[in-house]
Design an enzyme around this catalytic site. Structure first.
Site, PDB file in Angstrom:
ATOM      1  N   CYS A 120       0.817  -1.222   0.000  1.00 29.37           N
ATOM      2  CA  CYS A 120       0.000   0.000   0.000  1.00 29.37           C
ATOM      3  C   CYS A 120       0.845   1.265   0.000  1.00 29.37           C
ATOM      4  CB  CYS A 120      -0.939   0.004   1.206  1.00 29.37           C
ATOM      5  SG  CYS A 120      -2.285  -1.160   1.018  1.00 29.37           S
TER       6      CYS A 120
HETATM    7  N1  COA Z   1     -20.123  -8.629   9.027  1.00 30.86           N
HETATM    8  C1  COA Z   1     -20.590  -8.666  10.285  1.00 30.86           C
HETATM    9  N2  COA Z   1     -19.807  -8.822  11.378  1.00 30.86           N
HETATM   10  C2  COA Z   1     -18.488  -8.981  11.165  1.00 30.86           C
HETATM   11  C3  COA Z   1     -17.932  -8.963   9.869  1.00 30.86           C
HETATM   12  C4  COA Z   1     -18.800  -8.783   8.776  1.00 30.86           C
HETATM   13  N3  COA Z   1     -18.353  -8.745   7.525  1.00 30.86           N
HETATM   14  N4  COA Z   1     -16.594  -9.140   9.963  1.00 30.86           N
HETATM   15  C5  COA Z   1     -16.316  -9.257  11.258  1.00 30.86           C
HETATM   16  N5  COA Z   1     -17.448  -9.169  12.009  1.00 30.86           N
HETATM   17  C6  COA Z   1     -17.603  -9.272  13.446  1.00 30.86           C
HETATM   18  C7  COA Z   1     -16.503 -10.096  14.071  1.00 30.86           C
HETATM   19  O1  COA Z   1     -16.847 -11.466  14.068  1.00 30.86           O
HETATM   20  C8  COA Z   1     -16.447  -9.528  15.467  1.00 30.86           C
HETATM   21  O2  COA Z   1     -17.488 -10.094  16.242  1.00 30.86           O
HETATM   22  P1  COA Z   1     -17.280 -10.376  17.811  1.00 30.86           P
HETATM   23  O3  COA Z   1     -17.069  -9.035  18.433  1.00 30.86           O
HETATM   24  O4  COA Z   1     -18.554 -11.021  18.200  1.00 30.86           O
HETATM   25  O5  COA Z   1     -16.075 -11.258  17.906  1.00 30.86           O
HETATM   26  C9  COA Z   1     -16.781  -8.044  15.274  1.00 30.86           C
HETATM   27  O6  COA Z   1     -17.467  -7.968  14.024  1.00 30.86           O
HETATM   28  C10 COA Z   1     -15.572  -7.162  15.234  1.00 30.86           C
HETATM   29  O7  COA Z   1     -14.617  -7.707  14.319  1.00 30.86           O
HETATM   30  P2  COA Z   1     -13.174  -7.072  14.112  1.00 30.86           P
HETATM   31  O8  COA Z   1     -12.444  -7.848  13.061  1.00 30.86           O
HETATM   32  O9  COA Z   1     -12.512  -6.913  15.422  1.00 30.86           O
HETATM   33  O10 COA Z   1     -13.620  -5.663  13.507  1.00 30.86           O
HETATM   34  P3  COA Z   1     -12.833  -4.310  13.491  1.00 30.86           P
HETATM   35  O11 COA Z   1     -13.611  -3.291  14.187  1.00 30.86           O
HETATM   36  O12 COA Z   1     -11.392  -4.463  13.857  1.00 30.86           O
HETATM   37  O13 COA Z   1     -12.883  -3.935  11.936  1.00 30.86           O
HETATM   38  C11 COA Z   1     -11.451  -3.956  10.019  1.00 30.86           C
HETATM   39  C12 COA Z   1     -12.295  -4.768  10.983  1.00 30.86           C
HETATM   40  C13 COA Z   1     -10.719  -4.880   9.063  1.00 30.86           C
HETATM   41  C14 COA Z   1     -12.355  -3.016   9.232  1.00 30.86           C
HETATM   42  C15 COA Z   1     -10.435  -3.098  10.806  1.00 30.86           C
HETATM   43  O14 COA Z   1      -9.760  -3.897  11.743  1.00 30.86           O
HETATM   44  C16 COA Z   1      -9.399  -2.430   9.947  1.00 30.86           C
HETATM   45  O15 COA Z   1      -9.699  -1.706   9.026  1.00 30.86           O
HETATM   46  N6  COA Z   1      -8.094  -2.571  10.299  1.00 30.86           N
HETATM   47  C17 COA Z   1      -7.016  -1.963   9.608  1.00 30.86           C
HETATM   48  C18 COA Z   1      -6.899  -2.612   8.306  1.00 30.86           C
HETATM   49  C19 COA Z   1      -5.861  -1.983   7.434  1.00 30.86           C
HETATM   50  O16 COA Z   1      -5.642  -0.823   7.415  1.00 30.86           O
HETATM   51  N7  COA Z   1      -5.237  -2.801   6.673  1.00 30.86           N
HETATM   52  C20 COA Z   1      -4.311  -2.352   5.747  1.00 30.86           C
HETATM   53  C21 COA Z   1      -4.538  -3.105   4.520  1.00 30.86           C
HETATM   54  S1  COA Z   1      -3.488  -2.469   3.344  1.00 30.86           S
END
Ligand code: COA
Length: 373
Positions: A156
């Site tokens: 990225c």
């Molecule tokens: N739909 C519904 N629920 C979902 C889901 C979906 N698609 N995906 C995950 N969940 C649920 C999980 O199971 C979890 O449930 P729980 O609390 O009962 O365990 C909850 O939502 C939270 O999941 P989590 O993965 O901790 O979410 P988050 O708030 O961390 O958001 C991202 C996920 C990926 C959006 C976030 O972590 C992120 O953007 N991180 C940085 C990513 C990044 O910048 N990457 C760089 C790539 S170049």
């Protein structure tokens, strides 16, 4: 040593887009089918039931509402769940080349330049569609540019690393101008069956013309005041796809050969690193965060960007100070921060300072301080 400017930027946006609702409908159809097909094994505890996705969760967790894609039908087909991009003959332009050329022509036009004014091409992106010949050399040929061309991949962060590399060449007099291009078909490396990440990416391409300041005539110039790069190894964003895969048949086609991340850890670890790098970079240039009119940040997660800017300036900022394109484009990897720069630059007054910053796998972080001319 020559002073260096960005004299033009360009953007290619794919014609098709997918809303969260459309994506979730396809995902949930697959989930229901998977759970029905595996009902007995799930009952016996041998297979884990898949959970449904949710459009409201996606927007709340990421800020993404929709994404542009190179092939909508293939992604949304629950039997396929990946873009359908047919192979092209060696005589046709590759898909990355085509996207890159489209963005590059816009950058040249905004810079008031033609191929004859450019001495180099860098294609900097997360996913190169082949090892060789370089996509950059194909782009160079397609545009009719003399000189040199090469590909580079810093995930990225590829665009900021590409800008520094291009600027170094121009500064040293090795090139009058270098085109730095970021074609990204992120949907081809995304596991659309992974609920945690199926919504994250979109496709697009950006281009930046980096030119010697004394030669540039464009009405859209930014002086490159300084750039600063940082890398620190992490397995939290990883893709094990590569040419050695075929030498270990048992791993071929496994989920780790696509994008995999520990999203929470990435969020926690990368935000402070980015804020610290930008603050340090500004301080080294006798500047403060309050001097910066605009932050064009990598577009991966809206809360991440809010947190980074808040850490830097000490309070929440208006959307125009840190523009968001994530809602429409999702994460376009290296193209994200440059899309923000391209779409949100013309209103800035002369002398305004901005910071272009990318961050991602590696970890890798880049900061480029720009001054509108
Ligand atoms: N739909 C519904 N629920 C979902 C889901 C979906 N698609 N995906 C995950 N969940 C649920 C999980 O199971 C979890 O449930 P729980 O609390 O009962 O365990 C909850 O939502 C939270 O999941 P989590 O993965 O901790 O979410 P988050 O708030 O961390 O958001 C991202 C996920 C990926 C959006 C976030 O972590 C992120 O953007 N991180 C940085 C990513 C990044 O910048 N990457 C760089 C790539 S170049």
């Amino acid at each position: 040593m020559h002073n260096v400017v960005i004299s033009g930027t360009g953007l290619f946006t794919p014609a098709q887009s997918i809303s969260n609702e459309e994506l979730v409908e396809s995902f949930n159809t697959w989930v229901q089918q998977f759970n029905a097909d595996n009902a007995d094994a799930i009952e016996r505890g041998e297979v884990e039931a898949q959970a449904e996705s949710n459009a409201a969760f996606i927007e709340k967790a990421s800020g993404i509402k929709s994404r542009f894609v190179m092939d909508k039908a293939g992604i949304l087909d629950p039997q396929r769940m990946k873009p359908l991009l047919p192979e092209r003959s060696n005589e046709e332009q590759s898909i990355l080349c085509e996207m890159a050329v489209s963005a590059a022509l816009m950058a040249l036009q905004r810079a008031g330049r033609t191929a004859a004014d450019v001495d180099g091409v860098i294609v900097a992106c997360s996913n190169l569609q082949r090892p060789y010949p370089a996509i950059a050399i194909e782009v160079q040929a397609a545009l009719g540019i003399q000189g040199f061309a090469f590909d580079m991949n810093v995930a990225c962060s590829s665009a900021t690393f590409g800008i520094q590399t291009a600027a170094n060449s121009v500064q040293l007099g090795q090139a009058r101008a270098v085109l730095m291009v970021n074609p990204e078909v992120c949907t081809a490396h995304l596991n659309f069956r992974d609920r945690d990440s199926h919504f994250i990416f979109g496709d697009g391409a950006t281009a930046v013309l980096i030119e010697r300041a004394d030669l540039a005539t464009s009405a859209h110039q930014f002086e490159i005041v300084s750039s600063k790069l940082l890398t620190q190894f992490s397995n939290n964003i990883r893709n094990n796809f590569g040419f050695l895969n075929r030498t270990a048949e048992d791993g071929e086609g496994a989920a780790d050969k696509l994008f995999v991340q520990e999203g929470r850890k990435v969020f926690r670890e990368v935000c402070p690193m980015v804020a610290e790098l930008i603050a340090q970079h500004l301080a080294e240039n006798d500047l403060q965060a309050s001097d910066v009119r605009r932050f064009w940040l990598h577009q991966a997660n809206l809360s991440m960007n809010h947190l980074i800017v808040k850490k830097l300036v000490g309070h929440e900022v208006a959307e125009e100070d840190a523009p968001v394109i994530l809602d429409r484009y999702a994460n376009t990897s290296s193209a994200g921060s440059v899309i923000a720069l391209h779409l949100y630059q013309d209103d800035l007054p002369k002398g305004a300072l901005g910071v272009l910053s990318s961050f991602g796998a590696g970890y890798s972080i880049g900061s480029v301080i720009l001054r509108k001319l």
